[in-house]
Design a protein around this motif. Structure first.
Motif, PDB file in Angstrom:
ATOM      1  N   UNK A 140       0.841  -1.198   0.000  1.00  0.00           N
ATOM      2  CA  UNK A 140       0.000   0.000   0.000  1.00  0.00           C
ATOM      3  C   UNK A 140       0.879   1.252   0.000  1.00  0.00           C
ATOM      4  N   UNK A 141       1.876   1.265   0.873  1.00  0.00           N
ATOM      5  CA  UNK A 141       2.750   2.438   1.006  1.00  0.00           C
ATOM      6  C   UNK A 141       3.487   2.722  -0.311  1.00  0.00           C
ATOM      7  N   UNK A 142       4.060   1.659  -0.908  1.00  0.00           N
ATOM      8  CA  UNK A 142       4.825   1.838  -2.153  1.00  0.00           C
ATOM      9  C   UNK A 142       3.920   2.340  -3.281  1.00  0.00           C
ATOM     10  N   UNK A 143       2.726   1.723  -3.414  1.00  0.00           N
ATOM     11  CA  UNK A 143       1.803   2.109  -4.493  1.00  0.00           C
ATOM     12  C   UNK A 143       1.315   3.553  -4.282  1.00  0.00           C
ATOM     13  N   UNK A 144       0.941   3.864  -3.042  1.00  0.00           N
ATOM     14  CA  UNK A 144       0.439   5.220  -2.739  1.00  0.00           C
ATOM     15  C   UNK A 144       1.509   6.272  -3.029  1.00  0.00           C
ATOM     16  N   UNK A 145       2.732   6.023  -2.580  1.00  0.00           N
ATOM     17  CA  UNK A 145       3.816   6.984  -2.798  1.00  0.00           C
ATOM     18  C   UNK A 145       4.104   7.175  -4.295  1.00  0.00           C
ATOM     19  N   UNK A 146       4.015   6.063  -5.031  1.00  0.00           N
ATOM     20  CA  UNK A 146       4.254   6.139  -6.476  1.00  0.00           C
ATOM     21  C   UNK A 146       3.210   7.043  -7.147  1.00  0.00           C
ATOM     22  N   UNK A 147       1.948   6.821  -6.802  1.00  0.00           N
ATOM     23  CA  UNK A 147       0.879   7.644  -7.383  1.00  0.00           C
ATOM     24  C   UNK A 147       1.006   9.108  -6.957  1.00  0.00           C
ATOM     25  N   UNK A 148       1.427   9.336  -5.733  1.00  0.00           N
ATOM     26  CA  UNK A 148       1.578  10.728  -5.261  1.00  0.00           C
ATOM     27  C   UNK A 148       2.646  11.439  -6.097  1.00  0.00           C
ATOM     28  N   UNK A 149       3.743  10.732  -6.383  1.00  0.00           N
ATOM     29  CA  UNK A 149       4.810  11.334  -7.196  1.00  0.00           C
ATOM     30  C   UNK A 149       4.296  11.625  -8.615  1.00  0.00           C
ATOM     31  N   UNK A 150       3.565  10.667  -9.179  1.00  0.00           N
ATOM     32  CA  UNK A 150       3.004  10.877 -10.530  1.00  0.00           C
ATOM     33  C   UNK A 150       2.044  12.071 -10.515  1.00  0.00           C
ATOM     34  N   UNK A 151       1.177  12.111  -9.504  1.00  0.00           N
ATOM     35  CA  UNK A 151       0.190  13.187  -9.429  1.00  0.00           C
ATOM     36  C   UNK A 151       0.796  14.546  -9.071  1.00  0.00           C
ATOM     37  N   UNK A 152       1.966  14.563  -8.473  1.00  0.00           N
ATOM     38  CA  UNK A 152       2.591  15.863  -8.200  1.00  0.00           C
ATOM     39  C   UNK A 152       2.927  16.545  -9.528  1.00  0.00           C
ATOM     40  N   UNK A 153       3.323  15.758 -10.526  1.00  0.00           N
ATOM     41  CA  UNK A 153       3.610  16.319 -11.856  1.00  0.00           C
ATOM     42  C   UNK A 153       2.294  16.641 -12.587  1.00  0.00           C
ATOM     43  N   UNK A 154       1.345  15.696 -12.533  1.00  0.00           N
ATOM     44  CA  UNK A 154       0.045  15.900 -13.197  1.00  0.00           C
ATOM     45  C   UNK A 154      -0.623  17.169 -12.645  1.00  0.00           C
TER      46      UNK A 154
END
Lengths: 168, 136
Positions: A140-154
């Protein structure tokens, strides 16, 4: 005597002071507990405030607006995004202590999208990751952090576009 | 050097009323809103709960660790991982309390647009995370 025009900053503090005055009249015990929490929080953010103050001073002293524009302005490309996201992930303390520095950097030419990316990437908290893993598991932590990084750019791209559209 | 120090001090001094205001407001929310209150607002509805999670996370304040602890408790009480993910992402990325300060220092339009986008993306990140966890 020139009449003093109240700024938005002072009005905000006055509204909060009025809220506290109302709280004092309503529940003095709650007020005392709130003030204790306030002192506790203030003690915690002072070191971060000093860090931000030092960074603002260094940025003003050594960083030329031209260099900021080149590396973090329009056309800064993937390097700009990398600096913003990494800066957000590594930044510490509450979000509001970073506003003065970001305001200064913005005046020096940093893109709005990179400021948004910095602020959003702050949701990735490496020192707090063990706690998140404990409660929600490492997947959960790895997936959530990954999406947060992607969404910071989006989000950076979206906010900049919306800001531009609202001006035009 | 002296000029830079003076300029930085002046800029910092101007932000002190805002920082104090936000800090006073955060303290009030921390004391006035007990952690037990969070569990009561969730309905068990799959569509509504992530939105409720994002709204509550946006209003709440404090250290992100608090959101993890509350999130863990919410899951133990049967609240969906989708709702909890929206709650913890909104907790760190949105922030109704600091909106006036952000508006003053970075521009009101900037703060408002960022606030709306971050709110929507808290729900999107939660949906994508839950979806990915199902697929893994």
């Amino acid at each position: 005597m020139i009449p003093m025009k109240p700024s938005g900053r002072n009005i905000f503090l006055l509204v909060i002071a009025a809220l506290y005055a109302a709280l004092a009249a309503y529940d003095i015990a709650l007020l005392m507990e709130t003030l204790r929490t306030f002192v506790n929080l203030l003690g915690k953010i002072v070191p971060v405030l000093l860090l931000v103050f030092a960074m603002m001073f260094i940025v003003d002293l050594v960083v030329e607006p031209g260099a900021v524009k080149k590396r973090l302005g329009k056309g800064s490309g993937s390097m700009g995004w990398g600096v913003a996201v990494l800066g957000g992930v590594l930044s510490t303390g509450p979000i509001y202590v970073w506003y003065p520095l970001l305001g200064d950097l913005r005046k020096k030419g940093v893109r709005d999208s990179l400021i948004v990316a910095f602020l959003y990437a702050r949701a990735v908290k490496i020192p707090m990751a063990p706690m998140m893993i404990y409660y929600f598991g490492w997947t959960f932590t790895a997936v959530l952090y990954l999406y947060i990084i992607v969404f910071s750019v989006v989000n950076g791209i979206l906010v900049e576009r919306l800001l531009r559209d609202s001006v035009e | 050097m002296k000029r830079s120090l003076g300029k930085t001090a002046r800029s910092f001094r101007q932000t002190i009323p805002l920082l104090l205001g936000v800090l006073l407001l955060v303290s009030l929310v921390l004391v006035a809103v007990p952690a037990s209150l969070y569990a009561r607002v969730f309905t068990g509805n799959t569509i509504l709960d992530p939105l409720i999670g994002a709204v509550v996370g946006s209003i709440a304040a404090g250290n992100p660790i608090t959101s993890y602890i509350i999130g863990g408790e919410l899951i133990a009480q049967g609240v969906s991982i989708l709702a909890v993910a929206a709650f913890i992402v909104a907790w760190v990325t949105v922030g109704v309390i600091q909106l006036p300060a952000e508006g003053e220092m970075l521009g009101r339009r900037f703060a408002l647009i960022r606030f709306c986008i971050c709110f929507l993306s808290a729900v999107a990140v939660a949906v994508l995370t839950s979806f990915t966890l199902v697929l893994i």
